[in-house]
Design an enzyme around this catalytic site. Structure first.
Site, PDB file in Angstrom:
ATOM      1  N   LYS B  28       0.814  -1.220   0.000  1.00  0.00           N
ATOM      2  CA  LYS B  28       0.000   0.000   0.000  1.00  0.00           C
ATOM      3  C   LYS B  28       0.850   1.273   0.000  1.00  0.00           C
ATOM      4  CE  LYS B  28      -4.200  -1.929   0.672  1.00  0.00           C
ATOM      5  NZ  LYS B  28      -5.467  -1.603   0.012  1.00  0.00           N
ATOM      6  N   SER B  51      -9.178  -0.366   6.556  1.00  0.00           N
ATOM      7  CA  SER B  51      -9.100  -1.324   7.669  1.00  0.00           C
ATOM      8  C   SER B  51      -7.674  -1.427   8.180  1.00  0.00           C
ATOM      9  CB  SER B  51      -9.593  -2.697   7.219  1.00  0.00           C
ATOM     10  OG  SER B  51      -8.765  -3.182   6.191  1.00  0.00           O
TER      11      SER B  51
END
Lengths: 297, 297
Positions: B28, B51
């Site tokens: 990410k 999340s």
């Protein structure tokens, strides 16, 4: 490997030498390979006693050379280490979990089979083999444009620490070498500081690879070529282990965390230094890891 | 990274691309960095919902550029992921653990603060950023003298898989791309096979990073540039996770094991192939790992 998070936390530049990514998951592959490559001509069976990683390493090195191998192991050795020895095709001979039981079982085995013994640490070939980590460390650091200030290596029987000390003396004499040991198995520190090898101890530590007593050759080399031996508590080992799992994502075994535990426990000795920490092995039962986390191991 | 033991077991040549060793411990970081580096002039506050790993990635990327960052997180996000977001200096805004709650909380936050939203996956900058893993894979394999036959990447919201598909089409069109998904969150497979994006699902999987629903841009790119999406059971994810911990010594999170689980569950598709498996992240609570081992998570 490096972790900028850990470096920031500890105020030192740590470089992890990843021996858990070595063949058989431990530095022990080095010594075993070195010993097996210089066996007397005609040897077809080797044997040893080991709580685990040396056994797997010898089994691997023997299989690589097409030799048979028998390994005397204490019954309480971690399952993952028993499985590894078996997976490399060696025969396991179980014994009571004491040094005496290991040695007498191995002796009996040699009497009946004529096996050539490759001891786990008190052996010149093993010590020299483990020391091969040093030229790699020196070269890898040089590639990155620096020379480390010191190397921290765990000490159990002393094969790795003696080999590292000897190799550093020869190849990088400006570098300091520090041994790290659980306080619950502090025979190396007591030996180093008193100048007399301590041979009696009842080890009590989660670092199962470091429960052995310092060897004689190992002691003499450590005395002459190592700068100091420091001890760490079980809590420090546990915390270092959690840091290694969570920060570096490396699933190492408890013995491998003892070097980082030493850096965390003695920060003043390492501040602003370039420190190579040897992560010695990664053969960890998942179940044992879970118990460690729950604090019941 | 490679594991000769795993290769032998699975009859394929696996090459693990270690995104758990990436900054913030997950791929990410790629998308977040790419997005933050092309913000509209004058932006001083970014925000997102996540999340976990995207939140930490955006917090990191924002901090690197001297920007402020707010992250909407479900209350049940793993502690280690909450801690990472906080450690990079972002502000956490908690919400109920549903996609709707995340989106409405983020919308309210934008209304009051004027933050620039960087979505976790349905965003061209994010998709392109995640796709930067492909030129690295191609170059690293070329250095070792081969071209992979296929890449397996987990799919949740689809940022990684869409980016990989797109980049492979452009850079290595002979390579196949396979998505891997938990059977308990199989919206990507159903969307891929039906040709219509599935937007309703109640995910049920230990792979917490893959509980999100496939994004719209992501779906279109996956439909056009990915060869297939396969699903795996929770047992397969658990077993792949244990293999990764024990064989490769990499302490990855459950979502990262879904690619290897796919190889293990569909061996005929991978036999004798050179397969790159993307290990997506390594942000794992130790306590959660212990529960996984005990089978209670």
């Amino acid at each position: 490997m490096t972790s900028s998070g850990l470096n920031q936390l500890l105020g030192a530049d740590l470089y992890f030498k990843c021996e858990h990514l070595q063949k058989v998951g431990a530095f022990k592959a080095r010594g075993a390979a070195n010993a097996v490559l210089q066996l007397p001509a005609g040897t077809d069976l080797v044997a040893t006693h080991s709580s685990g990683n040396h056994g797997a390493a010898l089994a691997w090195a023997a299989a690589e050379q097409g030799l048979r191998c028998k390994v005397v192991m204490p019954e309480n050795a971690p399952q993952v280490k028993k499985s590894a020895v078996a997976a490399y095709g060696a025969e396991i001979v179980f014994c009571e979990p004491t040094l005496q039981a290991r040695e007498s079982t191995l002796e009996a085995l040699v009497q009946t089979s004529g096996a050539h013994v490759v001891p786990p640490f008190d052996d010149a070939r093993i010590i020299a083999g483990q020391g091969t980590v040093v030229p790699e460390i020196v070269a890898q650091c040089r590639e990155r444009g620096f020379a480390p200030d010191l190397i921290v290596a765990p000490v159990g029987g002393g094969g790795l620490l003696a080999g590292v000390g000897l190799a550093v003396s020869a190849l990088a004499p400006d570098m300091k070498v520090l041994g790290a040991e659980p306080a619950g198995a502090d025979d190396a520190q007591r030996s180093f500081r008193s100048g007399v090898r301590v041979t009696e101890q009842v080890p009590n530590t989660i670092a199962d690879g470091l429960r052995t007593t310092l060897g004689e050759r190992n002691f003499l080399l450590i005395r002459d070529h190592v700068n100091d031996v420091v001890t760490v508590t079980e809590d420090a080992i546990r915390q270092a282990l959690e840091y290694l799992w969570q920060r570096t994502k490396q699933f190492v075994e408890p013995s491998a965390a003892v070097g980082l535990a030493a850096v965390m426990a003695h920060p003043a000795r390492f501040r602003n230094k370039r420190v190579v920490v040897v992560l010695t092995g990664g053969n960890m039962d998942i179940g044992a890891a879970a118990k460690l986390v729950a604090g019941s191991l």
